[in-house]
Every structure is written in structure tokens, then in C-alpha cells.
Design a protein around this motif. Structure first.
Motif, PDB file in Angstrom:
ATOM      1  N   ARG A 461      30.933 -23.314 -56.334  1.00 55.43           N
ATOM      2  CA  ARG A 461      31.579 -24.287 -55.441  1.00 55.43           C
ATOM      3  C   ARG A 461      33.094 -24.305 -55.614  1.00 55.43           C
ATOM      4  O   ARG A 461      33.839 -24.275 -54.630  1.00 55.43           O
ATOM      5  N   THR A 464      34.757 -21.283 -54.226  1.00 51.40           N
ATOM      6  CA  THR A 464      34.714 -21.306 -52.764  1.00 51.40           C
ATOM      7  C   THR A 464      35.793 -22.223 -52.200  1.00 51.40           C
ATOM      8  O   THR A 464      36.494 -21.876 -51.238  1.00 51.40           O
ATOM      9  N   LEU A 490      26.765 -24.123 -48.900  1.00 55.37           N
ATOM     10  CA  LEU A 490      27.963 -24.928 -48.655  1.00 55.37           C
ATOM     11  C   LEU A 490      28.331 -24.904 -47.167  1.00 55.37           C
ATOM     12  O   LEU A 490      29.496 -24.862 -46.791  1.00 55.37           O
TER      13      LEU A 490
END
Length: 510
Positions: A461, A464, A490
Motif C-alpha cells: 500500500r 503504491t 486498491l
């Protein structure tokens, strides 16, 4: 575990709150707060308390939270760019004057049996106590004296900011930029009393220097306010101030310092609040973090058989939440540092970018909580009528289904076709550093000319979110099409990035 003596260094909100909680948990202990200042003189203006913070404080100590709420001032939130303003209705946002908050917490600490000793500067090594709580702030003498044990790391932000106030209450909290002959300044302002508001104003270094504030900062003695800057900003923000003056309180330009420590405790001494960690003001306040630290410390001491176990438990429980918040705060700080670059956006779309800037709020969640802002913002993004924007539950997929025309490229939706990855004119770019670091700036500076950049990297995460933030920097610097790999889990984060113009297209992986 029996504690006979507890010493708290620092009489700020975190120290006072910790003292009260620890005294209530250990009524037989002698709990003393040592504060080098005097009760009626404090630095700062208003302190904000978000709804989640209020819930945490209520669970820990309902009585003192009721006292805080009774003295606080409720407000809503807005953003204004030029003549356009959007508002967010939010009935649970509160602010309170720092001096008022301290007065409330001093009363509740004394009611619990805490001894408050003002005008005394004490060190951890100079106090004989079972537990020493160092809540001595961002310039913590305890952290400095025991630097080898705590292992502090301090980094500075790129932008500059100053705290000031005014003697009238704004109708609501507001984020608003003003353009001057020297550059753009942005105000974060909110009311905290019927006749008072906080103004936090920030700018970039080039604007700061062009306005001569490097000189005024250098020439303003410690303990005094930069009157040249206050006069300049009072005129610049005259519309928001409605003709009222800006007030200083040891007001000077600063760079935000993010503090991290390798350890928060050593022997019988533990750091709390800004002494242990800081997070950028745009995602909350040091007061919130310090008071929530106090809750965790009290809980850990109650649940442990000895002090070493208690302090280790406190840090183990609290550190992940703080580090997560610091990661969010870094993204938010970088977003505000580059805020003027986004002023061409319609203000409703800009509010979407603001709310989703750090990955904490997804675009569908924002659309559900504030449809009156999100729907016009999404309509502006897609170039359609407001009534064509679907319900919040369908917003993310709707964003990804919008077509895109970029130069010679035409795409039926915002999910990049795999053929683009290897097409002529597409350059792959691996993002491995944080997006606001010099390494990423250097990477952008030497990018080969391309019609499209395809950003890759790790699929966790945080990586990203870094990739999406870097995408915005590349997109604005080059004007080229920017695609980012995003893990399939996501999807809503990807949709928010597209709607906020961080990237043009996404490619789902995994």
C-alpha cells in the motif's frame, strides 16, 4: 504494579492529561507535574479536536472531556479559491484555545490529586521518582540529554509556515490561497472561541525569500513576533480577515520538523507526545497525539507487572498507530507544499484531491459523506452534468470507466491497455524512493522524452501511494501521459488518484 512517585516533565496538554489518568489509576501515588512556565502564559492559539479524538478521550475520561467540550467552539469546514467556495458540514469538529485547554486540564489534574509545580525546570536525571514521563515538547531537553538511548531522527519539511491569530471568529474553518506579487500563500484558519480564530499560513521557500521574509525572520529576536510578515499577510488575507488584524504570539516562520525516535523509553523514563514524535499539522495536532499517548501509557502501566514491561507494552501498542499517522502526515505535508500547482482545478474537484491526498479517505467514502461537494467535483473531472454522477457505491468504477483523450491517445476508460506498456513512446519508470525526496526529483529531471510514462514498483500500500504521488509530480513536470501500476485490492485508491489528476491511467496487478 505499585508506583509510589510519578513525575511528569512538562505541563502541556499531554503531560497534564497523563498526570490525571495516572493519578486516577494509582490513587496512592504522589503524582507531580513540573512546568517551567507559569499558568497564564502559553504559546499558541487554537487547538483542534476531531471527532475520533473526542471519542478516544471520552472512553478514557468522560468527565474531563465534558469539561473540554463545554469550553470548545464547534465549526464546519470550507475551501475557497478565488470567488468559489465549497463547504463541508461537519457537526463534530471542535477547537479550543490552548490557554483555555490548559486551564481545563490543570483543574481536572488538581481535582484528581495531582500536584502542579510551575516555574520549575527539572531534568529526568535530577528527579527521584519511580516513573518519569517526559512530555517536554518538540524541543525536549529529555530527548536531547538522553539522545544515545532514544536515538532521535529529525527531518525538516521544504515549506515554511507561521502560526498567528485574529480577534474575531471566522464563520467556519477555511483553506484558502492568495496570490501576491511574490508568490502564493495558503491559510489554514479556524475559529476556536466566539471572538478568536487561528491562522496558520504557509508558503514555499522561493516566495518566502522574494517577500523578504528570510531577512525578517533572521532579524526578529527570539520570543518576539515577525511584525513585517504579519503586516504583509494581514493585507494579503484582508478578505478572509474581514478587516480584522493578525495577532502574533512569538510568531516566526518555521519549517515543520518531523521527529522519530528509535526508542521511546529508557530505564524509568518515557517520552510522550512531541518529545517522542511529531506529525504534520495538516492531519491533526500534536495535542491529539500526546493525549492519546497518555491513554496508551496509562493502560499499559495498569496491565503490567513491572515498569519495564509497562513501557515496552506502551511503545509496542502505540508506535504502529503513530508511524501510520506520520506516513499519512508526510503525504499531506507534501500535498500542501505543492498546493499552488493545483489551483487550476475547480474547487470541488480540488476538495476531492484534498480529502484523498494521503490515502486515508477513499473517493467513495467522501462521496457518501459529502455528496454536495463530491458530485460537482466528479462531474468537473469527467466533463459531464452533475446528474450523471452515480451513487457513492458506484463512484469508483464510474471514475475508472470515464474516457480519456491525451494528445494523440484515445482511451475508452481509465484502465490502461497492456499494449500501451510496450508501445513506442512509452517509458517504464520504477519508483523506489519517496516521491518528495531529492532522489525522486533527480529521477524526474533526467527522464527521457516520452509520450507516456508507466510507473512500476512494489505492490504494498505505501509503495503504491508513493507511486501515485510521484505520478502527479511527473505528470505536472512533463505534461506526458502517466500510468501507474496499482494492486487490484486498491481499486478505490486508484479511482481517487485518477479523479484527483495524480495519474491519467492505472493498470491493476495481482
Amino acid at each position: 504494579m505499585k508506583l509510589d512517585t510519578i513525575a511528569v516533565l512538562g505541563g502541556g496538554p499531554g503531560g497534564l492529561y497523563a498526570a490525571r489518568l495516572l493519578k486516577r489509576s494509582h490513587p496512592e501515588a504522589e503524582v507531580t507535574v513540573y512546568e517551567q512556565g507559569v499558568p497564564d502564559k502559553t504559546f499558541g492559539f487554537g487547538v483542534g479536536l476531531a471527532s475520533r479524538t473526542q471519542r478516544n478521550l471520552r472512553l478514557a475520561d468522560e468527565e474531563s472531556l465534558d469539561g473540554i467540550v463545554a469550553a470548545a467552539h464547534g465549526h464546519e469546514m470550507s475551501m475557497r479559491v478565488g470567488d468559489n467556495e465549497v463547504r463541508l458540514a461537519h457537526g463534530e469538529l471542535l477547537a479550543i484555545g490552548r490557554a483555555t485547554l490548559l486551564s481545563v486540564l490543570q483543574k481536572y489534574a488538581e481535582d484528581a490529586g495531582v500536584e502542579l509545580r510551575f516555574g520549575e525546570r527539572r531534568s529526568a536525571s535530577g528527579i527521584d521518582a519511580d516513573l518519569v514521563v517526559a512530555a517536554d515538547g518538540i524541543s525536549s531537553a529529555t530527548r536531547t540529554d538522553l539522545a544515545e538511548e532514544f536515538g532521535p531522527e529529525i527531518t525538516e519539511g521544504e515549506g515554511l509556515y507561521l502560526w498567528c491569530g485574529t480577534d474575531f471568529a471566522l464563520p467556519r474553518a477555511i483553506f484558502t490561497p492568495v496570490a501576491t506579487e511574490h508568490g502564493t500563500f495558503v491559510a489554514h484558519a479556524y475559529p476556536y472561541a466566539p471572538d478568536r480564530s487561528t491562522f496558520l499560513i504557509e508558503t514555499d521557500e522561493k516566495t518566502w525569500r522574494r517577500a523578504g521574509f528570510d531577512v525578517s525572520t533572521r532579524e526578529t529576536p527570539n520570543g518576539e513576533s515577525d511584525q513585517l510578515s504579519l503586516s504583509y499577510l494581514q493585507e494579503a488575507f484582508s478578505e478572509t480577515l474581514q478587516g480584522n488584524r493578525l495577532i502574533g504570539n512569538r510568531t516566526k516562520w518555521l519549517r515543520f520538523r518531523t521527529i522519530r525516535c528509535r526508542s521511546w523509553h529508557t530505564r524509568n523514563t518515557v517520552l510522550l507526545g512531541d518529545a517522542a514524535h511529531t506529525a504534520h499539522y495538516s492531519i491533526g495536532s500534536g495535542t491529539k497525539l500526546a493525549m492519546e499517548d497518555a491513554i496508551a501509557l496509562d493502560r499499559a502501566v495498569l496491565a503490567s507487572g513491572d515498569l519495564g514491561e509497562a513501557l515496552a507494552k506502551y511503545e509496542a501498542e502505540r508506535r504502529p498507530a503513530v508511524e501510520h499517522l506520520q506516513a499519512i502526515a508526510e503525504r499531506s505535508m507534501a500535498w500542501w507544499d505543492s498546493f499552488p500547482d493545483r489551483l487550476a482545478m475547480p474547487v470541488e474537484q480540488l476538495m476531492i484531491a484534498y480529502m484523498t491526498r494521503a490515502g486515508k479517505v477513499t473517493v467513495d467514502r467522501f462521496a457518501e459523506s459529502a455528496p454536495q461537494v463530491a458530485r460537482p467535483g466528479l462531474a468537473a473531472f469527467a466533463g459531464v452534468a452533475i446528474d450523471e454522477v452515480p451513487s457513492p457505491a458506484s463512484v469508483a468504477e464510474w471514475i475508472l470507466d470515464q474516457p480519456l483523450a491525451c494528445g494523440a491517445h484515445r482511451f475508452p476508460r481509465r484502465i490502461a491497455p497492456e499494449t500501451l506498456r510496450n508501445a513506442g513512446g512509452t517509458v517504464p519508470v520504477e519508483i523506489s524512493a519517496r516521491p518528495w525526496t531529492p532522489e525522486t526529483a533527480d529521477l524526474i529531471a533526467v527522464l527521457p522524452h516520452a509520450t507516456a510514462y508507466w510507473l512500476t514498483g512494489p505492490d504494498d500500500r505505501e509503495a503504491t501511494l508513493d507511486r501515485l504521488d510521484a505520478g502527479e509530480r511527473i505528470r505536472r513536470a512533463t505534461g506526458a501521459l502517466v500510468v501507474a501500476d496499482v494492486p487490484a485490492g486498491l481499486r478505490t485508491v486508484a479511482a481517487g488518484a485518477v479523479a484527483s489528476e495524480r495519474v491519467d491511467l492505472v493498470a491493476f496487478t495481482g
